[in-house]
Write a protein that holds these residues in place. Sequence first.
Motif, PDB file in Angstrom:
ATOM      1  N   GLU A  56       0.834  -1.212   0.000  1.00 16.67           N
ATOM      2  CA  GLU A  56       0.000   0.000   0.000  1.00 16.67           C
ATOM      3  C   GLU A  56       0.868   1.262   0.000  1.00 16.67           C
ATOM      4  O   GLU A  56       0.583   2.219  -0.718  1.00 16.67           O
ATOM      5  CB  GLU A  56      -0.934  -0.012   1.218  1.00 16.67           C
ATOM      6  CG  GLU A  56      -1.843   1.185   1.305  1.00 16.67           C
ATOM      7  CD  GLU A  56      -2.772   1.351   0.112  1.00 16.67           C
ATOM      8  OE1 GLU A  56      -3.062   2.507  -0.246  1.00 16.67           O
ATOM      9  OE2 GLU A  56      -3.197   0.336  -0.461  1.00 16.67           O
ATOM     10  N   ARG A  59       2.307   1.674  -3.479  1.00 17.36           N
ATOM     11  CA  ARG A  59       1.307   2.234  -4.391  1.00 17.36           C
ATOM     12  C   ARG A  59       1.158   3.737  -4.174  1.00 17.36           C
ATOM     13  O   ARG A  59       1.138   4.525  -5.123  1.00 17.36           O
ATOM     14  CB  ARG A  59      -0.047   1.541  -4.186  1.00 17.36           C
ATOM     15  CG  ARG A  59      -1.131   1.997  -5.165  1.00 17.36           C
ATOM     16  CD  ARG A  59      -2.501   1.497  -4.754  1.00 17.36           C
ATOM     17  NE  ARG A  59      -2.932   2.029  -3.476  1.00 17.36           N
ATOM     18  CZ  ARG A  59      -3.415   3.269  -3.294  1.00 17.36           C
ATOM     19  NH1 ARG A  59      -3.514   4.088  -4.297  1.00 17.36           N
ATOM     20  NH2 ARG A  59      -3.781   3.677  -2.099  1.00 17.36           N
ATOM     21  N   ASN A  62       4.209   5.532  -5.527  1.00 15.89           N
ATOM     22  CA  ASN A  62       4.185   5.587  -6.991  1.00 15.89           C
ATOM     23  C   ASN A  62       3.236   6.675  -7.469  1.00 15.89           C
ATOM     24  O   ASN A  62       3.538   7.397  -8.424  1.00 15.89           O
ATOM     25  CB  ASN A  62       3.770   4.234  -7.573  1.00 15.89           C
ATOM     26  CG  ASN A  62       4.900   3.229  -7.561  1.00 15.89           C
ATOM     27  OD1 ASN A  62       6.067   3.585  -7.457  1.00 15.89           O
ATOM     28  ND2 ASN A  62       4.542   1.963  -7.654  1.00 15.89           N
ATOM     29  N   GLU A  63       2.071   6.795  -6.822  1.00 15.56           N
ATOM     30  CA  GLU A  63       1.125   7.863  -7.202  1.00 15.56           C
ATOM     31  C   GLU A  63       1.718   9.234  -6.920  1.00 15.56           C
ATOM     32  O   GLU A  63       1.566  10.159  -7.724  1.00 15.56           O
ATOM     33  CB  GLU A  63      -0.192   7.690  -6.452  1.00 15.56           C
ATOM     34  CG  GLU A  63      -1.050   6.571  -6.980  1.00 15.56           C
ATOM     35  CD  GLU A  63      -2.372   6.454  -6.247  1.00 15.56           C
ATOM     36  OE1 GLU A  63      -2.662   7.296  -5.360  1.00 15.56           O
ATOM     37  OE2 GLU A  63      -3.114   5.511  -6.559  1.00 15.56           O
TER      38      GLU A  63
END
Length: 149
Positions: A56, A59, A62-63
């Motif tokens: 999580e 992720r 990365n965003e």
Amino acid sequence: DGRNSMPRKYSAEKLEARRQRARGRRFLRPRPHSHQYVLVHKEIVHRVRSMAKSVELHRAHNEANGRPAHYARHAARAACADSVDLNHALRCHRAANRAKHNWSDDAKIDRSRNDPLSSFDPWAKCSPTSFPPRKQRVAYDPWEQWRPS
């Protein structure tokens, strides 16, 4: 209904009343939108939780970076400007790596079986904690052996 006609089983009305009471006491909560539950064996649930936290964070980083990073640690270094956030993310990723790869503390593994790949592996009995600590590397000093004459 065959389930409710058995002796010592609650009726459908009592079952619904118990569900309503549990819901009223907040024991039952709906899952958040866009989330799913994962069924895992109880002996690995702590491992899966730490891996899920790491994924999580990966992720989210990365965003924040606007592009994917193959390694979670690289994504964390690129996304975290604050050293506290970076240290938290790196600790989380380190815990996930231990959860994935460190099985030496698992007593349930049967080590008595003769596995030809691990039987002749000289490193099979070693764990990361059995190695001596590394010596600090010092830059080569050409004057170290020099003695005045």
